[in-house]
Write an enzyme that holds these catalytic residues in place. Sequence first.
Site, PDB file in Angstrom:
ATOM      1  N   ASP A   4      12.919 -14.929 -43.787  1.00 39.21           N
ATOM      2  CA  ASP A   4      11.434 -14.750 -44.386  1.00 39.21           C
ATOM      3  C   ASP A   4      10.388 -15.113 -44.324  1.00 39.21           C
ATOM      4  OD1 ASP A   4      11.335 -15.979 -47.350  1.00 39.21           O
ATOM      5  OD2 ASP A   4      12.460 -16.898 -47.292  1.00 39.21           O
ATOM      6  N   HIS A  41      17.718 -19.911 -53.678  1.00 40.39           N
ATOM      7  CA  HIS A  41      17.067 -21.414 -54.075  1.00 40.39           C
ATOM      8  C   HIS A  41      16.660 -21.539 -55.446  1.00 40.39           C
ATOM      9  CE1 HIS A  41      13.737 -18.662 -52.077  1.00 40.39           C
ATOM     10  NE2 HIS A  41      13.340 -19.354 -52.061  1.00 40.39           N
TER      11      HIS A  41
END
Length: 524
Positions: free
Chosen positions: A99, A325
């Site tokens: 990320d 998420h």
Amino acid sequence: MSELAWWQRGVIYQIYPRSFQDSNGDGIGDLAGMSSRLPYLAELGVDAVWVSPIYPSPMADFGYDVADYCNIDPMFGTLADFKQFADRAHGLGMKVLLDFVPNHSSDRHPWFEESRSSRDNPKRDWYLWRDPAPGGGPPNNWQSRMGGSAWEWDERTGQYYYHAFLREQPDLNWRNPQVRRAMDDVLRFWLDHGVDGFRVDVLWLLIKDAQFRDNPPNPAYEPGQPDHHRQLHTYTEDQPEVHDIVRSMRATLAEYGQRVLIGEIYLPVPQLIRYYGANGDGADMPFNFQLLNATWHAGEIARMIRDYDTALPEHAWPNWVLGNHDNPRVASRVGLAQARVAAVLLLTLRGTPTLYYGDEIGMTDGVIPPDQVQDPAEIRQPGIGQGRDPERTPMQWDTSLPNAGFTTGRSWLPVASETSVHIQNGDPSSMLSLYRRLLKLRRNNAALVQGAIEHVAAYGDVLTYERHHRGQRLFIALNMGAADAEVESREGVVLLSTFAGRDGQPLRQGANRLAAGEALIASV
């Protein structure tokens, strides 16, 4: 399939590090724990592991507030632990994606601490600072996605700074060339450490209106929605200049060979596809999130598939996401029976699929008692459905209590449900077995990886389409309803069905029975 890049052939699996595997008993997942579970992922059959943020952070937003872009937070381990994780993944034939969080840093990042120290600090323009409005108060009406104004007053220097999310997450000024160079150095740091690509957080938010104009009101706003839905984000997202940044990131990655750039972009398809770039020089894959919020109806999904496939430029490679998420789990959205149908859908559509940890065992959203809520999105705006804790509960590995093999300590979030990898491992009818079969079938059939998609249609509750490549033709039928249905097909053989005993059975020319909640793949 050798003419395709690895990220076009492969399947991506997202790990939320806090919740995957704890190795030291502190109740929080870590790199050593993740490394120990890589053989499970290799057996599952995925090709790349995307790791949510593991950088040093005060954890105001669980790692999306970065205090150091070129290191590992001690709660997850060290750079040496990361190297061991990446080396083991590579040794098992899997790529590693990180990320990348370039829109905002932590307010404790040294860059911001310098920036707020004085108005004449060299890094003052690395963030977005503005004087109060003429009558006092925030410079304009921009809203934070976490609730309230997006402007935070700084008493020391007498100006406001902008934060699209929490006040602890000040937005960087991507119009500043020094910021761009610094972030390019971050990409190179991790590429030099063997990373195979990046998922770029909130890519479409990087540039804001240079004139700082007020956002117009949203005429479709309804009471009870989050505060930021009161406005149309005309001047705070999807600005034309962002595409130059995307091209620059892509060019940096290209220097390192076959690396992948994936953009988190929540936009309608006509805007989304612009992030591929006019000549394929943008993001390799702007994430296609349509399935996350789709009405679970055959006609709606068929329309979505057709419209997306038609809209893609010739140079663009498609992708599909079933869970992540930030959104409720698929098994909670559509139910466990239809989650099996959803798995077949995801892994047979044209393009690269992304799986979310735990979806392969049918994990559902956890129930989080009020005194255990962790997510600032829920704490700041309680009761309106913004909390993300339920989809971030720990991975369920075995039947041990109370934490299902995730930790020997007290888990940072409660475990969601009773199913586990251990329970499903030896059950040929389990969700886990279904995912393993699907991933193996996909890997061994070029039509599913690179074939065209056509004849997308809905007949009542049944969605059908075909994938074909160089003489191989596969027929996919998904019963998204609660009753048996008939489906028209050519003569063929069932390669995989979600119902036991049907694999290898013939399909006859004409009508064939499809059980409620059944999905099948047939060679025709």
